[in-house]
Design a protein around this motif. Structure first.
Motif, PDB file in Angstrom:
ATOM      1  N   MET A 231       0.864  -1.187   0.000  1.00 57.07           N
ATOM      2  CA  MET A 231       0.000   0.000   0.000  1.00 57.07           C
ATOM      3  C   MET A 231       0.894   1.229   0.000  1.00 57.07           C
ATOM      4  O   MET A 231       1.776   1.360   0.870  1.00 57.07           O
ATOM      5  N   ALA A 232       0.737   2.114  -0.984  1.00 57.40           N
ATOM      6  CA  ALA A 232       1.532   3.334  -1.041  1.00 57.40           C
ATOM      7  C   ALA A 232       0.998   4.355  -0.047  1.00 57.40           C
ATOM      8  O   ALA A 232      -0.215   4.544   0.085  1.00 57.40           O
ATOM      9  N   THR A 233       1.916   5.014   0.669  1.00 56.27           N
ATOM     10  CA  THR A 233       1.530   6.071   1.589  1.00 56.27           C
ATOM     11  C   THR A 233       1.640   7.422   0.872  1.00 56.27           C
ATOM     12  O   THR A 233       1.987   7.481  -0.316  1.00 56.27           O
ATOM     13  N   ARG A 234       1.374   8.486   1.581  1.00 60.24           N
ATOM     14  CA  ARG A 234       1.584   9.822   1.013  1.00 60.24           C
ATOM     15  C   ARG A 234       3.068   9.990   0.665  1.00 60.24           C
ATOM     16  O   ARG A 234       3.944   9.573   1.423  1.00 60.24           O
ATOM     17  N   SER A 235       3.370  10.582  -0.463  1.00 63.56           N
ATOM     18  CA  SER A 235       4.746  10.752  -0.918  1.00 63.56           C
ATOM     19  C   SER A 235       5.567  11.553   0.100  1.00 63.56           C
ATOM     20  O   SER A 235       5.152  12.626   0.543  1.00 63.56           O
ATOM     21  N   GLY A 236       6.721  11.001   0.483  1.00 62.43           N
ATOM     22  CA  GLY A 236       7.604  11.678   1.433  1.00 62.43           C
ATOM     23  C   GLY A 236       7.216  11.499   2.877  1.00 62.43           C
ATOM     24  O   GLY A 236       7.848  12.079   3.767  1.00 62.43           O
ATOM     25  N   ALA A 237       6.201  10.688   3.149  1.00 62.80           N
ATOM     26  CA  ALA A 237       5.739  10.500   4.532  1.00 62.80           C
ATOM     27  C   ALA A 237       6.769   9.733   5.364  1.00 62.80           C
ATOM     28  O   ALA A 237       7.042  10.072   6.508  1.00 62.80           O
ATOM     29  N   GLY A 238       7.327   8.675   4.783  1.00 59.69           N
ATOM     30  CA  GLY A 238       8.297   7.867   5.522  1.00 59.69           C
ATOM     31  C   GLY A 238       7.671   7.040   6.626  1.00 59.69           C
ATOM     32  O   GLY A 238       7.980   7.242   7.805  1.00 59.69           O
ATOM     33  N   PRO A 239       6.773   6.076   6.303  1.00 55.80           N
ATOM     34  CA  PRO A 239       6.120   5.277   7.346  1.00 55.80           C
ATOM     35  C   PRO A 239       7.154   4.515   8.175  1.00 55.80           C
ATOM     36  O   PRO A 239       7.937   3.738   7.633  1.00 55.80           O
ATOM     37  N   ARG A 240       7.141   4.740   9.476  1.00 56.59           N
ATOM     38  CA  ARG A 240       8.182   4.213  10.354  1.00 56.59           C
ATOM     39  C   ARG A 240       7.687   3.042  11.203  1.00 56.59           C
ATOM     40  O   ARG A 240       8.121   1.918  11.050  1.00 56.59           O
ATOM     41  N   HIS A 241       6.775   3.326  12.145  1.00 53.01           N
ATOM     42  CA  HIS A 241       6.231   2.281  13.018  1.00 53.01           C
ATOM     43  C   HIS A 241       4.717   2.313  12.962  1.00 53.01           C
ATOM     44  O   HIS A 241       4.108   3.292  12.523  1.00 53.01           O
ATOM     45  N   PHE A 242       4.087   1.218  13.443  1.00 54.34           N
ATOM     46  CA  PHE A 242       2.634   1.146  13.400  1.00 54.34           C
ATOM     47  C   PHE A 242       2.108   0.349  14.586  1.00 54.34           C
ATOM     48  O   PHE A 242       2.846  -0.383  15.257  1.00 54.34           O
ATOM     49  N   ALA A 243       0.816   0.532  14.836  1.00 53.44           N
ATOM     50  CA  ALA A 243       0.133  -0.183  15.915  1.00 53.44           C
ATOM     51  C   ALA A 243      -1.290  -0.465  15.478  1.00 53.44           C
ATOM     52  O   ALA A 243      -1.888   0.305  14.711  1.00 53.44           O
ATOM     53  N   PHE A 244      -1.838  -1.580  15.982  1.00 57.95           N
ATOM     54  CA  PHE A 244      -3.215  -1.955  15.678  1.00 57.95           C
ATOM     55  C   PHE A 244      -4.112  -1.678  16.875  1.00 57.95           C
ATOM     56  O   PHE A 244      -3.703  -1.834  18.030  1.00 57.95           O
ATOM     57  N   HIS A 245      -5.349  -1.276  16.580  1.00 55.96           N
ATOM     58  CA  HIS A 245      -6.348  -1.136  17.634  1.00 55.96           C
ATOM     59  C   HIS A 245      -6.583  -2.517  18.251  1.00 55.96           C
ATOM     60  O   HIS A 245      -6.661  -3.519  17.533  1.00 55.96           O
ATOM     61  N   PRO A 246      -6.704  -2.618  19.582  1.00 60.29           N
ATOM     62  CA  PRO A 246      -6.817  -3.938  20.218  1.00 60.29           C
ATOM     63  C   PRO A 246      -8.101  -4.690  19.927  1.00 60.29           C
ATOM     64  O   PRO A 246      -8.132  -5.923  20.033  1.00 60.29           O
ATOM     65  N   THR A 247      -9.179  -3.995  19.558  1.00 57.44           N
ATOM     66  CA  THR A 247     -10.455  -4.693  19.343  1.00 57.44           C
ATOM     67  C   THR A 247     -11.134  -4.360  18.026  1.00 57.44           C
ATOM     68  O   THR A 247     -12.090  -5.036  17.646  1.00 57.44           O
ATOM     69  N   LYS A 248     -10.676  -3.334  17.324  1.00 58.54           N
ATOM     70  CA  LYS A 248     -11.334  -2.912  16.085  1.00 58.54           C
ATOM     71  C   LYS A 248     -10.364  -2.985  14.912  1.00 58.54           C
ATOM     72  O   LYS A 248      -9.154  -3.089  15.101  1.00 58.54           O
ATOM     73  N   SER A 249     -10.878  -2.926  13.705  1.00 62.28           N
ATOM     74  CA  SER A 249     -10.070  -3.168  12.502  1.00 62.28           C
ATOM     75  C   SER A 249      -9.398  -1.895  11.999  1.00 62.28           C
ATOM     76  O   SER A 249      -9.593  -1.477  10.851  1.00 62.28           O
ATOM     77  N   TYR A 250      -8.592  -1.272  12.861  1.00 62.78           N
ATOM     78  CA  TYR A 250      -7.861  -0.074  12.477  1.00 62.78           C
ATOM     79  C   TYR A 250      -6.375  -0.265  12.727  1.00 62.78           C
ATOM     80  O   TYR A 250      -5.958  -0.849  13.727  1.00 62.78           O
ATOM     81  N   GLN A 251      -5.574   0.240  11.766  1.00 58.68           N
ATOM     82  CA  GLN A 251      -4.135   0.282  11.926  1.00 58.68           C
ATOM     83  C   GLN A 251      -3.704   1.743  11.897  1.00 58.68           C
ATOM     84  O   GLN A 251      -4.227   2.541  11.108  1.00 58.68           O
ATOM     85  N   TYR A 252      -2.728   2.088  12.757  1.00 56.63           N
ATOM     86  CA  TYR A 252      -2.233   3.458  12.849  1.00 56.63           C
ATOM     87  C   TYR A 252      -0.737   3.456  12.554  1.00 56.63           C
ATOM     88  O   TYR A 252       0.028   2.734  13.195  1.00 56.63           O
ATOM     89  N   VAL A 253      -0.329   4.270  11.572  1.00 61.61           N
ATOM     90  CA  VAL A 253       1.069   4.324  11.141  1.00 61.61           C
ATOM     91  C   VAL A 253       1.631   5.703  11.431  1.00 61.61           C
ATOM     92  O   VAL A 253       1.052   6.716  10.998  1.00 61.61           O
ATOM     93  N   ILE A 254       2.742   5.754  12.166  1.00 64.31           N
ATOM     94  CA  ILE A 254       3.404   7.033  12.403  1.00 64.31           C
ATOM     95  C   ILE A 254       4.454   7.227  11.324  1.00 64.31           C
ATOM     96  O   ILE A 254       5.294   6.348  11.075  1.00 64.31           O
ATOM     97  N   ASN A 255       4.360   8.355  10.624  1.00 66.66           N
ATOM     98  CA  ASN A 255       5.242   8.658   9.504  1.00 66.66           C
ATOM     99  C   ASN A 255       6.374   9.546   9.992  1.00 66.66           C
ATOM    100  O   ASN A 255       6.152  10.694  10.402  1.00 66.66           O
TER     101      ASN A 255
END
Length: 391
Positions: A231-255
């Motif tokens: 999955m391509a992120t925003r150009s120049g974002a630089g996705p570094r680390h990520f975490a998943f919500h413990p009970t729902k279908s969401y992923q969070y990526v810190i750029n």
């Protein structure tokens, strides 16, 4: 007859109202006690940079015993090692694995179950360079390693005694370089982790502005590209680390490069990502240069935390439980410099900010209702901390 029935019903109501709450309270107390026994950590393991090239002041891996009453940390062992940049435990807490920044090997340690101390089992070549992250697969049979400089992922079988065998797979990450020529000259994977279902392996690549998705063949120890493979992120974002919500279908990526957090809807059946929000990690009052580093979600799933190395603070965000989107709450100084990493204890009661450039770990109490951070005044002096894991 009618009055007798009424009396019987009243007596039954009083009996039930007295018995049920007591039973529920006992169940809750029993469950809370069980959770505390399982989750309250006794030991902390801290990795640190040691090399002059990293301005490292650390000793390697420092082992601390945590006092169950005061929360005080006491150093009980120092294990020499070259730049242990990231640490990971196996699922039963019997073994610890270390990735070595700027190195070409990973280390395996046995953990003494009583003392918490480490004994080196072996070191194994990764086939890559500058390992920055690693994780044990759900079956406990393989260790996956992200090699940042060489742009590849290594799969290492784990022997029964916890030691590591020769790698069973080495996968290069393909793609077009991002626009930041200083930081995106090639592929730079920074995290490799499984989704909560354990079906998919996700890799965030700072250099290619991509999140790769694989599955792991647990018979052969091979990574299989998903469809679609990334999955391509925003150009120049630089996705570094990520975490998943413990009970729902969401992923969070810190750029890391543009200091934002992207919220994704994650399809745990097909391994697909759909972006739904991009949120700055920085306060609008900050006008300097910065790079985002670490991201964590409270066990409750209500709050998210992201670290900023420019202002040396932690951003606190609330999570909408319906849409998954973020709303900023506050930014709190880490009371040090350069928070490369921070950790939450397993119960989500404390946040531990690892300030790489000021050689300390600062402990904050978490307000469980508001998600806000309260300094405890407790500071652990340790050289160039890069990672913390609890057992």
């Amino acid at each position: 007859m009618f009055r007798k029935c009424i009396k019987v019903m009243i007596l039954m109501f009083l009996f039930i109202s007295m018995i049920i709450p007591v039973s529920a309270q006992e169940v809750m107390k029993s469950q809370q006690g069980k959770n505390l026994n399982i989750q309250t950590p006794k030991f902390a393991y801290v990795g640190s940079y040691t090399a002059k090239e990293r301005d490292g002041h650390g000793k390697g891996i420092e082992v601390y015993r945590i006092d169950s009453t005061s929360g005080e940390w006491k150093s009980i062992q120092s294990v020499d090692g070259f730049n242990p940049a990231f640490l990971a435990l196996d699922h039963e807490g019997h073994f610890l694995y270390a990735a070595h920044g700027d190195g070409t090997v990973v280390s395996a340690f046995a953990i003494d179950q009583e003392s918490g101390q480490l004994t080196l089992l072996n070191q194994q070549a990764t086939g890559g360079k500058n390992s920055v992250h690693l994780t044990v697969d759900p079956s406990g049979r393989f260790l996956l390693v992200a090699n940042n400089t060489s742009g590849n992922i290594t799969v290492l079988p784990i022997n029964i005694d916890g030691s590591l065998a020769d790698f069973s797979d080495l996968v290069d990450l393909p793609g077009k370089m991002g626009p930041n020529r200083a930081e995106q000259a090639s592929s730079h994977p920074h995290q490799v982790s499984f989704d909560p279902s354990g079906h998919f392996v996700l890799v965030s690549d700072v250099g290619l502005d991509k999140i790769f998705v694989y599955s792991l063949d647990q018979i052969r120890g091979k990574l299989i590209a998903n469809d679609p493979p990334s999955m391509a992120t925003r150009s120049g974002a630089g996705p570094r680390h990520f975490a998943f919500h413990p009970t729902k279908s969401y992923q969070y990526v810190i750029n890391g490069l543009d200091s934002t957090i992207t919220t994704y809807q994650f399809d745990d059946k097909g391994g697909k990502l759909q972006p739904i929000q991009v949120m700055p990690t920085l306060s609008t009052a900050f006008v300097g240069n910065s790079a985002a580093s670490e991201i964590m979600i409270a066990p409750s799933g209500k709050f998210l935390y992201g670290a900023n190395r420019g202002p040396s603070n932690i951003g606190v965000f609330s999570i909408d439980q319906v849409t998954g989107t973020l709303t900023p709450i506050e930014w709190v100084s880490t009371q040090g410099k350069g928070p490369r990493f921070f950790a939450l204890d397993p119960l989500g009661q404390n946040l531990y900010a690892a300030n790489q450039n000021s050689d300390n770990i600062v402990i904050f109490r978490i307000n469980s209702l508001k998600g806000t951070l309260i300094p405890t005044g407790q500071v652990i002096k340790t050289g160039s901390p890069t990672c913390i894991v609890f057992r």
